[in-house]
Design a protein around this motif. Structure first.
Motif, PDB file in Angstrom:
ATOM      1  N   TYR A  71     -11.113 113.719  71.439  1.00  0.00           N
ATOM      2  CA  TYR A  71     -11.862 112.769  72.266  1.00  0.00           C
ATOM      3  C   TYR A  71     -13.335 113.061  72.118  1.00  0.00           C
ATOM      4  CZ  TYR A  71      -7.411 111.804  74.539  1.00  0.00           C
ATOM      5  OH  TYR A  71      -6.114 111.460  74.779  1.00  0.00           O
ATOM      6  N   ILE A  72     -14.115 112.017  71.946  1.00  0.00           N
ATOM      7  CA  ILE A  72     -15.528 112.261  71.715  1.00  0.00           C
ATOM      8  C   ILE A  72     -16.280 112.584  72.996  1.00  0.00           C
ATOM      9  CG2 ILE A  72     -16.204 109.878  71.902  1.00  0.00           C
ATOM     10  CD1 ILE A  72     -18.483 110.307  70.481  1.00  0.00           C
ATOM     11  N   ASN A  73     -15.752 112.170  74.130  1.00  0.00           N
ATOM     12  CA  ASN A  73     -16.520 112.401  75.367  1.00  0.00           C
ATOM     13  C   ASN A  73     -16.094 113.670  76.092  1.00  0.00           C
ATOM     14  OD1 ASN A  73     -14.056 111.363  76.181  1.00  0.00           O
ATOM     15  ND2 ASN A  73     -14.920 110.325  77.957  1.00  0.00           N
ATOM     16  N   ARG A  74     -15.729 114.658  75.339  1.00  0.00           N
ATOM     17  CA  ARG A  74     -15.483 115.956  75.943  1.00  0.00           C
ATOM     18  C   ARG A  74     -16.673 116.824  75.605  1.00  0.00           C
ATOM     19  NH1 ARG A  74      -9.610 116.917  75.681  1.00  0.00           N
ATOM     20  NH2 ARG A  74     -10.096 118.965  74.836  1.00  0.00           N
ATOM     21  N   SER A  78     -18.513 116.700  71.921  1.00  0.00           N
ATOM     22  CA  SER A  78     -19.748 115.944  71.735  1.00  0.00           C
ATOM     23  C   SER A  78     -20.909 116.881  71.406  1.00  0.00           C
ATOM     24  CB  SER A  78     -20.055 115.076  72.958  1.00  0.00           C
ATOM     25  OG  SER A  78     -20.277 115.856  74.094  1.00  0.00           O
ATOM     26  N   ILE A  96     -20.087 109.487  61.006  1.00  0.00           N
ATOM     27  CA  ILE A  96     -19.115 108.532  61.543  1.00  0.00           C
ATOM     28  C   ILE A  96     -18.126 109.286  62.407  1.00  0.00           C
ATOM     29  CG2 ILE A  96     -17.165 107.055  60.926  1.00  0.00           C
ATOM     30  CD1 ILE A  96     -18.704 106.287  58.404  1.00  0.00           C
ATOM     31  N   ILE A  97     -17.884 108.757  63.594  1.00  0.00           N
ATOM     32  CA  ILE A  97     -16.979 109.479  64.501  1.00  0.00           C
ATOM     33  C   ILE A  97     -15.628 108.777  64.638  1.00  0.00           C
ATOM     34  CG2 ILE A  97     -18.717 110.616  65.883  1.00  0.00           C
ATOM     35  CD1 ILE A  97     -17.841 107.994  67.780  1.00  0.00           C
ATOM     36  N   CYS A  98     -14.598 109.599  64.750  1.00  0.00           N
ATOM     37  CA  CYS A  98     -13.231 109.094  64.905  1.00  0.00           C
ATOM     38  C   CYS A  98     -12.510 109.921  65.966  1.00  0.00           C
ATOM     39  CB  CYS A  98     -12.465 109.238  63.597  1.00  0.00           C
ATOM     40  SG  CYS A  98     -13.227 108.439  62.185  1.00  0.00           S
ATOM     41  N   GLN A  99     -11.692 109.253  66.744  1.00  0.00           N
ATOM     42  CA  GLN A  99     -10.921 109.955  67.775  1.00  0.00           C
ATOM     43  C   GLN A  99      -9.430 109.902  67.454  1.00  0.00           C
ATOM     44  OE1 GLN A  99     -12.779 109.363  71.938  1.00  0.00           O
ATOM     45  NE2 GLN A  99     -12.855 107.354  71.035  1.00  0.00           N
ATOM     46  N   HIS A 101      -7.140 111.034  69.908  1.00  0.00           N
ATOM     47  CA  HIS A 101      -6.411 111.031  71.189  1.00  0.00           C
ATOM     48  C   HIS A 101      -5.284 112.046  71.177  1.00  0.00           C
ATOM     49  CE1 HIS A 101      -7.823 106.659  72.196  1.00  0.00           C
ATOM     50  NE2 HIS A 101      -8.804 107.471  71.859  1.00  0.00           N
ATOM     51  N   GLN A 110      -6.796 107.981  60.616  1.00  0.00           N
ATOM     52  CA  GLN A 110      -8.249 108.139  60.557  1.00  0.00           C
ATOM     53  C   GLN A 110      -8.688 108.752  59.231  1.00  0.00           C
ATOM     54  OE1 GLN A 110     -10.061 106.807  62.720  1.00  0.00           O
ATOM     55  NE2 GLN A 110      -9.443 107.189  64.833  1.00  0.00           N
ATOM     56  N   ASN A 112      -7.182 108.576  56.415  1.00  0.00           N
ATOM     57  CA  ASN A 112      -7.009 107.606  55.341  1.00  0.00           C
ATOM     58  C   ASN A 112      -8.109 106.557  55.305  1.00  0.00           C
ATOM     59  OD1 ASN A 112      -4.760 108.705  54.112  1.00  0.00           O
ATOM     60  ND2 ASN A 112      -3.340 107.668  55.494  1.00  0.00           N
TER      61      ASN A 112
END
Lengths: 345, 345
Positions: A71-74, A78, A96-99, A101, A110, A112
């Motif tokens: 998760y990006i908002n941890r 972050s 580039i950001i990817c989550q 979950h 992600q 790929n």
DNA sequence: TTGTATGCGTTATCAG
DNA sequence: CTGATAACGCATACAA
């Protein structure tokens, strides 16, 4: 809207070839000073913007990297990303950001799609549900360098930047012992992840080194949530011998534990000491500040970026594997410090 | 390493044209079912990955968007980004993140390099030091759609997603008045930003509506830092008439204020009520939970993404301008609630 | 339905 | 030093 101006437009206007314009713009090859300056000047006048896409296609280098996190908002993640961004931006890379979950299937997906976009590198912290590493090996086979941070898997040829979780667990436990605690419980995370395994192992080693018994009843598996910390305490308090200290592998479970302990009327740190993990912002701001372990996330991101840059510098034939282990910092606050008078914050 | 396989490789292997392969892969144009399936099958066998860079160059669409924020590791911003990512990923977009460090010059730089990479859109929260909007207008002229979130500027043709900060300020102040507070101070942020201006205006309007005097001595400009909250209290306590409530435009200054007030021996909320802004995680976890305003950041990100998607759907000639205003949620906790018994958390 | 040819904007490789 | 040309990988207009 407004048509983008290309080197062709410049070349036409100046009656020179596009190749010359290109050379002038990249000022590497020998070119006459006069034409170069002329090109640069008119390029600015015409508001020319280099099309990095075309350049990327030509060179095979997109100047983009991907970061994959649960998760990006941890706070932790972050902050790592912040470190990566700040280290890489000056080198012309975009992040580039990817989550995921915490979902293995998302993680594969992600990776790929990142590869499809011709990413130059991938930074990642694996999800809790990741067991297999096929998808990672595939990325490597594809020629995409990969750097793990914090949560890694053992994959040949992959560099990693982590903290010494074993040492962190050891130091934290040692400090609790130093406070006179003898029955130290451990709120553990998912042992499928190395980080939690290592914190756990550091904990048991510290107990052993101090001739304290390792009691499996004192080790509770939690899920890093506040409620999980509270229920862990409930479970522990069913035991005949109650713990006199808690070392939690997460700040959130530590908080939940503290809330539950207070509810039961116990005084912290007098009756029981508590130490968490991660240095979440709230641990510092509590009226009862919580001892914790700082993982220096921003530094971790910077180092991970540096490892990547090194890797890009080398002749990329050899996949040099670099393992960086950062030293965690034990932050002793009131929740595990009996020697200071509590001063209400 | 391993050479990437292209549609050309597939076409050779199958003795058909690359165009046919392309069509089969994009299964839009009429194509025989048999060849399409054959292409799809061998594509998978050969481990073909579409080169999104080439596709982007051809189509003029990179499928990347940029997000520009002051700092990515601030709870609010990372949560907005999370929302954007989750809304856009299913549509095939990737999210590139950029930080300005609250610096106007960086902001210009970031916008420019984003445009160079042929980004399809930009999401941004302007920095505190941004006065001019030339760089934004330039991006628009370039044809790059832009969506503001939270911190916006008035720029024709630019959509925005914000919360109703005026209402938030009004509600928060009203609630303090409801607790019987008569002398409510306001710890304000940089009035150069609309958000702080609006919170301030909501505050004064609430006072006026309740026939309370607006005293400029009660309005202190702070910088969203903890220390700033503490020194604001010092300043306020030099006044003859001390405040009996604090409405802070930031949770951090609220925290600093609370720490200082406690140090002076005041009881919260009995002697003085305090309300912050942003619903930072720590406000909830404190032993004295802090009242605050939730800005629903994740929703804000999702909506911003939706506005962008709409914009991309329309014929892009017209720059439709959409202004979305979300309703903030006042979260009343112990720091401003005199009606409940304090229960130690 | 499928193949041919062309261009997206750059840069690299040749000549000149 | 500079110009012409090909190529990166893909998608489309046109022809067949």
């Amino acid at each position: 809207m407004k048509d983008k101006v290309t080197i062709y437009d410049i070349s036409k206007k100046l009656n020179i070839s596009a190749a010359t314009v290109s050379r002038a713009l990249n000022n590497n090859t020998k070119i006459s000073l006069s034409t170069r300056e002329l090109v640069l000047k008119t390029a600015k006048e015409m508001n020319y913007k280099q099309n990095r896409l075309a350049q990327a296609l030509k060179s095979g280098k997109s100047n983009n990297v991907g970061v994959i996190v649960p998760y990006i908002n941890r706070s932790f993640f972050s902050s790592v990303i912040r470190g990566i961004e700040e280290e890489l931006t000056p080198h012309g890379y975009h992040v580039i950001i990817c989550q995921t979950h915490e979902n293995y299937k998302n993680e594969i997906e992600q990776i790929n799609t990142l590869i499809n976009t011709q990413i130059d590198g991938i930074f990642m912290s694996v999800s809790k549900t990741t067991i297999n590493t096929e998808h990672i090996e595939k990325a490597l086979a594809e020629g995409t360098p990969l750097v793990f941070f914090d949560r890694k898997k053992e994959v040949p040829g992959v560099s990693s930047v982590i903290i010494d979780d074993f040492k962190a667990g050891y130091l934290a436990t040692q400090q609790l012992i130093g406070q006179g605690c003898k029955r130290i419980a451990h709120l553990s995370g998912d042992l499928n992840l190395e980080i939690y395994k290592n914190r756990h192992d550091g904990y048991t080693k510290a107990l052993e080194d101090n001739n304290l018994e390792v009691d499996s009843n004192y080790i509770i598996k939690t899920n890093s949530k506040i409620e999980s910390g509270a229920s862990a305490i409930e479970e522990l308090w069913k035991l005949k011998k109650k713990p006199d200290a808690i070392f939690s592998a997460s700040d959130y479970t530590a908080l939940g534990a503290i809330q539950e302990l207070k509810k039961m009327g116990l005084k912290i740190p007098k009756d029981i000491c508590v130490t968490g993990f991660s240095n979440e912002p709230f641990t510092k701001y509590m009226e009862l500040p919580i001892s914790t372990v700082d993982q220096t996330p921003q530094t971790m991101g910077k180092i991970a970026a540096q490892v990547f840059l090194e890797q890009m510098g080398e002749n990329k034939k050899v996949s040099i594997e670099k393992k960086v282990v950062l030293t965690p910092e034990l932050i002793i606050r009131e929740s595990s410090n009996r020697s200071i008078k509590p001063v209400s914050a």
